[in-house]
Enzyme design. Structure first.
Site, PDB file in Angstrom:
ATOM      1  CG  HIS A   1     -44.249 -24.079 -12.863  1.00 24.00           C
ATOM      2  ND1 HIS A   1     -44.347 -22.795 -12.368  1.00 24.00           N
ATOM      3  CD2 HIS A   1     -44.505 -24.915 -11.816  1.00 24.00           C
ATOM      4  CE1 HIS A   1     -44.649 -22.846 -11.075  1.00 24.00           C
ATOM      5  NE2 HIS A   1     -44.750 -24.111 -10.720  1.00 24.00           N
TER       6      HIS A   1
ATOM      7  CB  CYS B   1     -43.106 -17.807 -16.074  1.00 26.81           C
ATOM      8  SG  CYS B   1     -44.092 -17.589 -14.574  1.00 26.81           S
TER       9      CYS B   1
END
Length: 326
Positions: A136, A192
């Site tokens: 992440h 991301c």
């Protein structure tokens, strides 16, 4: 500084592949933008003939709210790819994954920071270092005033809910600042909001041109009601002063390339390709270099975009700490 585990003696230095992404023959002199620039002014390309080491991190966040499926596969695939395609030995690669039985091999915040320090410790000219992160990524408010968009990019260790994230300022301080001239670091961030996660000053387009890094302008697209406000706040002179300052403090003499999965404003896909879960960027990276292991930075970026654009909205980015000579 090392971390002891069953496969490595304090992360003993190994050998990483020379990906041959760019092999210019001349050194470049980086213009000293002002007296605040903390790095030497001379940039040198690496011959990649020295010591080689690699660090690969994959986090699926088992049992957590935002669990992923392909990140550990990404580490396994990158490890296999480096060994089979570039003559890499398993002993050259340190991996941190959240399926590890050894607590020192888990991708906790402490272990990640230690492993980053190990990767660059003792780095010398013409060493070749490789870094890969799949997990992440996100953003947090910039408290140092060095981000044009007001946000620092971050990565999330497996224990982030307890011990917090790792911001781009710290990643740069640990992995970029210690590097000497002519030391190669290839960094892949499959997460991301990762466009500028290594805090390098020059972001390049697929045409080989430097992109103006101002995400405030990008953020205003599609929101006409905010465009005028943002334009007034981020005036051209202010942007140029900020860009000059940031490039001064982030330029470095090492041979560094950062390939990130998407723009700072975008998300990156955890997907299914070739019969297994994987990160879209990791899949594209292995695919592109399997097809042609000898590519320039511009060619690699173009091929990553080509592979991903058929199914995904994310746009991979390439950042460097120096200006590519013509």
């Amino acid at each position: 500084m090392g971390v002891r585990d069953s496969k490595h003696d304090d992360y003993s230095p190994g050998y990483a592949p020379d990906l041959k992404l760019c092999t210019p023959s001349q050194d470049l002199t980086l213009a000293r933008l002002d007296e605040t620039q903390p790095y030497p002014a001379i940039f040198k390309y690496s011959k990649c003939t020295g010591r080689r080491k690699a660090l690969c991190i994959g986090i699926n966040y088992f049992g957590q709210e935002a669990e992923l499926k392909g990140c550990i596969n990404d580490v396994r695939n990158l490890e296999h790819f480096l060994c089979t395609q570039f003559g890499y030995d398993e002993g050259d690669i340190v991996t941190l994954t959240d399926d590890a039985e050894d607590p020192m091999e888990l991708p906790t915040r402490e272990n990640i920071l230690r492993a980053m320090q190990w990767l660059v410790s003792g780095a010398e000219p013409h060493d070749s270092l490789f870094f890969h992160y799949s997990g992440h990524g996100g953003e947090t408010e910039d408290v140092h005033g060095d981000e044009a968009n007001g946000y620092d990019e971050v990565i999330y260790p497996v224990d982030f809910e307890i011990n917090g994230h790792i911001i781009d300022d710290d990643i740069h301080e640990i992995m970029i600042r210690p590097l000497p001239p002519a030391c190669r670091l290839t960094a892949i961030f499959d997460c991301c909001h990762s466009g500028s996660v290594l805090d390098l000053p020059y972001m390049y387009s697929t045409k080989g041109k430097i992109k103006e890094h101002d995400r405030a302008v990008e953020a205003s697209q599609g929101m006409p009601q905010y465009a005028t406000i943002i334009s007034n706040i981020a005036t051209r002179n202010k942007r140029k002063r900020m860009e000059k300052y940031v490039r001064a403090i982030r330029s470095c003499p090492a041979d560094v390339i950062c390939l990130s999965a998407c723009k700072d404003s975008e998300t990156s896909a955890d997907t299914f390709e070739d019969g297994q879960y994987t990160g879209a960027m990791s899949f594209a990276f292995v695919s592109a270099l399997s097809q042609n292991p000898d590519q320039s930075y511009q060619q690699l970026l173009q091929n990553l975009r080509r592979i991903l654009q058929e199914k995904y909205n994310q746009k991979p980015q390439v950042c460097l700490p120096w200006i590519i000579s013509d």
